[in-house]
Design a protein around this motif. Sequence first.
Motif, mmCIF file in Angstrom:
data_model
loop_
_atom_site.group_PDB
_atom_site.id
_atom_site.type_symbol
_atom_site.label_atom_id
_atom_site.label_comp_id
_atom_site.label_asym_id
_atom_site.label_seq_id
_atom_site.Cartn_x
_atom_site.Cartn_y
_atom_site.Cartn_z
ATOM 1 N N CYS A 120 5.781 -6.703 -6.697
ATOM 2 C CA CYS A 120 4.606 -5.832 -6.570
ATOM 3 C C CYS A 120 4.854 -4.793 -5.492
ATOM 4 N N PHE A 121 4.474 -3.564 -5.767
ATOM 5 C CA PHE A 121 4.539 -2.492 -4.779
ATOM 6 C C PHE A 121 3.554 -1.398 -5.161
ATOM 7 N N ALA A 122 3.254 -0.547 -4.209
ATOM 8 C CA ALA A 122 2.400 0.624 -4.457
ATOM 9 C C ALA A 122 3.310 1.837 -4.473
ATOM 10 N N THR A 123 3.514 2.386 -5.642
ATOM 11 C CA THR A 123 4.470 3.477 -5.784
ATOM 12 C C THR A 123 3.939 4.775 -5.191
ATOM 13 N N GLY A 124 4.840 5.512 -4.559
ATOM 14 C CA GLY A 124 4.458 6.813 -4.040
ATOM 15 C C GLY A 124 4.492 7.870 -5.125
ATOM 16 N N SER A 125 5.533 7.877 -5.938
ATOM 17 C CA SER A 125 5.665 8.898 -6.977
ATOM 18 C C SER A 125 4.599 8.740 -8.057
ATOM 19 N N GLY A 126 4.338 7.504 -8.491
ATOM 20 C CA GLY A 126 3.318 7.274 -9.515
ATOM 21 C C GLY A 126 1.924 7.107 -8.964
ATOM 22 N N ASN A 127 1.833 6.755 -7.667
ATOM 23 C CA ASN A 127 0.546 6.627 -6.967
ATOM 24 C C ASN A 127 -0.367 5.589 -7.614
ATOM 25 N N VAL A 128 0.207 4.457 -8.039
ATOM 26 C CA VAL A 128 -0.559 3.331 -8.566
ATOM 27 C C VAL A 128 0.070 2.044 -8.038
ATOM 28 N N LEU A 129 -0.642 0.933 -8.224
ATOM 29 C CA LEU A 129 -0.073 -0.374 -7.948
ATOM 30 C C LEU A 129 0.722 -0.844 -9.158
ATOM 31 N N VAL A 130 1.868 -1.440 -8.900
ATOM 32 C CA VAL A 130 2.740 -1.924 -9.964
ATOM 33 C C VAL A 130 2.994 -3.413 -9.742
ATOM 34 N N TYR A 131 2.773 -4.201 -10.795
ATOM 35 C CA TYR A 131 3.018 -5.649 -10.729
ATOM 36 C C TYR A 131 3.888 -6.021 -11.920
ATOM 37 N N HIS A 132 5.100 -6.463 -11.639
ATOM 38 C CA HIS A 132 6.089 -6.710 -12.694
ATOM 39 C C HIS A 132 6.436 -8.186 -12.762
ATOM 40 N N ILE A 133 6.491 -8.734 -13.973
ATOM 41 C CA ILE A 133 6.865 -10.130 -14.197
ATOM 42 C C ILE A 133 8.091 -10.163 -15.097
ATOM 43 N N SER A 134 9.117 -10.849 -14.637
ATOM 44 C CA SER A 134 10.308 -11.033 -15.462
ATOM 45 C C SER A 134 10.639 -12.514 -15.529
ATOM 46 N N ALA A 165 0.851 -1.201 0.000
ATOM 47 C CA ALA A 165 0.000 0.000 0.000
ATOM 48 C C ALA A 165 0.876 1.237 0.000
ATOM 49 N N ASN A 166 0.293 2.350 -0.403
ATOM 50 C CA ASN A 166 0.997 3.638 -0.348
ATOM 51 C C ASN A 166 0.172 4.699 0.373
ATOM 52 N N GLY A 167 -0.679 4.261 1.324
ATOM 53 C CA GLY A 167 -1.524 5.192 2.050
ATOM 54 C C GLY A 167 -2.870 5.409 1.391
ATOM 55 N N ARG A 168 -2.892 5.473 0.051
ATOM 56 C CA ARG A 168 -4.147 5.671 -0.681
ATOM 57 C C ARG A 168 -4.693 4.366 -1.245
ATOM 58 N N ILE A 169 -3.839 3.610 -1.934
ATOM 59 C CA ILE A 169 -4.269 2.395 -2.613
ATOM 60 C C ILE A 169 -3.451 1.219 -2.088
ATOM 61 N N GLY A 170 -4.106 0.066 -1.928
ATOM 62 C CA GLY A 170 -3.403 -1.097 -1.402
ATOM 63 C C GLY A 170 -3.942 -2.380 -1.994
ATOM 64 N N ALA A 171 -3.244 -3.476 -1.714
ATOM 65 C CA ALA A 171 -3.662 -4.784 -2.207
ATOM 66 C C ALA A 171 -3.100 -5.867 -1.309
ATOM 67 N N LYS A 172 -3.762 -7.017 -1.321
ATOM 68 C CA LYS A 172 -3.210 -8.243 -0.757
ATOM 69 C C LYS A 172 -2.784 -9.113 -1.931
ATOM 70 N N VAL A 173 -1.533 -9.569 -1.912
ATOM 71 C CA VAL A 173 -0.943 -10.313 -3.021
ATOM 72 C C VAL A 173 -0.745 -11.760 -2.584
ATOM 73 N N TYR A 174 -1.352 -12.703 -3.318
ATOM 74 C CA TYR A 174 -1.324 -14.115 -2.926
ATOM 75 C C TYR A 174 -0.054 -14.831 -3.394
ATOM 76 N N GLY A 175 0.513 -14.432 -4.512
ATOM 77 C CA GLY A 175 1.746 -15.042 -4.989
ATOM 78 C C GLY A 175 1.595 -16.419 -5.583
ATOM 79 N N ASN A 176 0.428 -16.729 -6.153
ATOM 80 C CA ASN A 176 0.212 -18.055 -6.741
ATOM 81 C C ASN A 176 0.812 -18.104 -8.147
ATOM 82 N N PRO A 177 1.676 -19.077 -8.449
ATOM 83 C CA PRO A 177 2.304 -19.137 -9.773
ATOM 84 C C PRO A 177 1.313 -19.350 -10.912
ATOM 85 N N VAL A 178 0.218 -20.047 -10.628
ATOM 86 C CA VAL A 178 -0.729 -20.410 -11.675
ATOM 87 C C VAL A 178 -1.834 -19.375 -11.819
ATOM 88 N N HIS A 179 -2.446 -19.047 -10.703
ATOM 89 C CA HIS A 179 -3.584 -18.120 -10.718
ATOM 90 C C HIS A 179 -3.359 -17.077 -9.633
#
Length: 664
Positions: A163-177, A20-34
């Motif tokens: 995954c993180f909630a950016t302060g500068s961009g003020n959105v949730l970010v989810y990156h896959i590499s 979360a970043n104070g405004r927006i947040g999420a719970k992330v399960y971390g499931n590889p499939v779904h």
Amino acid sequence: MSKLTYKSPAENFKDAFPVANGRIGAKVYGNPVHEILKLNEESLWSKAYYNRINSHSRGALKEIRTLVSQDRYVEAEEHVLECLSGTPAEQAHYCPSGEIHIDFYDAEHSKRGSFEKYDSYKREIDFETGIVSSEFSVESSISGQKDFSRSSADSSITYIRECFATGSGNVLVYHISSSVAKSIYLRASIVKPECAKKYALTNDTVSVLDVNGFPSCIMMTAVASGGTVAVRGEYLVVEKSDDVTLYIDVETGYRRGHFRSKQGDVHKKPLAAASKCADLALKRICFASGTSYQNLKADHIADWTSWNTQAILSIGGKEDLDWEYAKYKLLCDLHPQGTLPKIKKGLWTENEGERFNLMDNSIYRHAAGMTGFSKLNRTLLKFAKRLYRHGKATAELMYGAEGFVCHGSTDIWGDAAPCGTDLASSYSPLGTLSFTKSLIEYYEYSMDRKTLKKYFKFLKSASLFFLNTLVPADEKKHLILSPAFTSGRENSEGKNFHIAERSDEYAAAVKEVFALTLRAMKYLGKSTDTFAFELSNASAKINAPEYTETAEKISDTENFDAWLCSAKDSILKCRMNGDRVELSLLESVPENWKNGTLKKVQLMGNIIADIEWKEGKFAGAILYTEPGTDFWKDISVIYEGKEYAAQLSGDGKLDLKNVLPSTV
């Protein structure tokens, strides 16, 4: 590095990792499939403000008091239900935002049959960077020349998701590499039951509009390196990509000034209002995605570490993970992007229906003071302006009294009328105690006299209300707040009632509000004002035990704020006692914390402390202050039942080894 690591995905909401970043947040399960991200945004509530004050309240209070004094409790409680309940009875409540579902697969499998065999799995929270991640490997027999740019068959592919909630961009970010090129395949969707509209904004962006409660929008876009991105139906589909970043935002009508000024009463065309939320979401996402993922990640880490600098607990030379996790959630909750106080569970609430509870202090993050996050908790003070306005109207229309009052809970609009019809909690007028305590505590940690002076009217008006509503009792020897509402008691006939003529809890709470107001007047040089004498005289006529808070369980790490406070107090308890800052050292060190250090912990008086202990005994402590700041010089130290007086030097420093006897 300080990390919390698990070897399996989360199976439920409680075990999922928060961001979360104070405004927006999420719970992330971390499931590889779904993968599942359960979203929250602090300003998504159920309805507009409506003046719910019962027009019969003011005239009914005298009759209710008379019925209680005559032991006619059944009739008194019926009058309370009919005449004091709000119309309607319920305030607005908080609503979770929705979910992001991401199905992962590879070139070998269809979208319905994902790669379910994986190994080397781990998911982590990195407390130093504020990033949640998961990592795992899968085997693939697809030709590298065809899909992976590697020539070997039976390739092992490692996937990393952050995954993180950016302060500068003020959105949730989810990156896959991925360790192998062109190996990322996914299908993502926004899940929001009974939403008004789902649509593709562009070929890489999906959006959901909702008009249940506040008009709102959830938007998600994908930026991929290599491969293809497409929207098919309501799904965002990425195939053969080297790496992918999903940008997710939730916006509500509350973010528009017109909506707030009208207190939500702007729903003639709710879908049009939701479309305006989509405009704001698109702007945020475009801004965030306009830079590279690595730059955005670097900005996030720099922002996170700039705040996460105080209250560092080490046990046996290692940072305590429970402490770090609780502090992590506190910073997520209080990050500067937030604009509202938080409900008890912060930005990670699974079910709708919660409000700002004013009776258990969960609206105020007490741990913010000792972690150095007090300046991040000013959202409560800004919100109090709204509550103050409605509370003054409630005091006048319900009670015929000056000052301001609020009951057991409030909502995003600062509704001060009773909520619900629970006799044990709904009608208690003691909600203002939370604000008087929070304002005083904010000052005592920060020494911010300007803010205390600005908000002093809240303390004075809260006390003025009780001065106006206390009634004489015991042949005018005492003052009581009547009627009182309790958890329940039996009369002589064995019947259970929640209403009483008076209660020790009410008397103690009113006395505490008066004491806190008098304390503020002393800090502001107003202790000789006429109002101070009125409070002192009234307080003397209130027959009550000393006010004490209900203790929280130290093991309840779900209530991270209370857990942090309880854990810190076992090592270094701090309070203002008259003209001194009182420190109690090592009163109840947990058995598994016998050797440790607590560094850069904020104390009242705007003092910082570093303390060390061995085998549960004092080993050393340094007190100091930030250069150029105001601080409280006089302190007293309580250790092993004895009290020692001392004073910080002119430059704000003190070695407690010079205060305690050398035999300690």
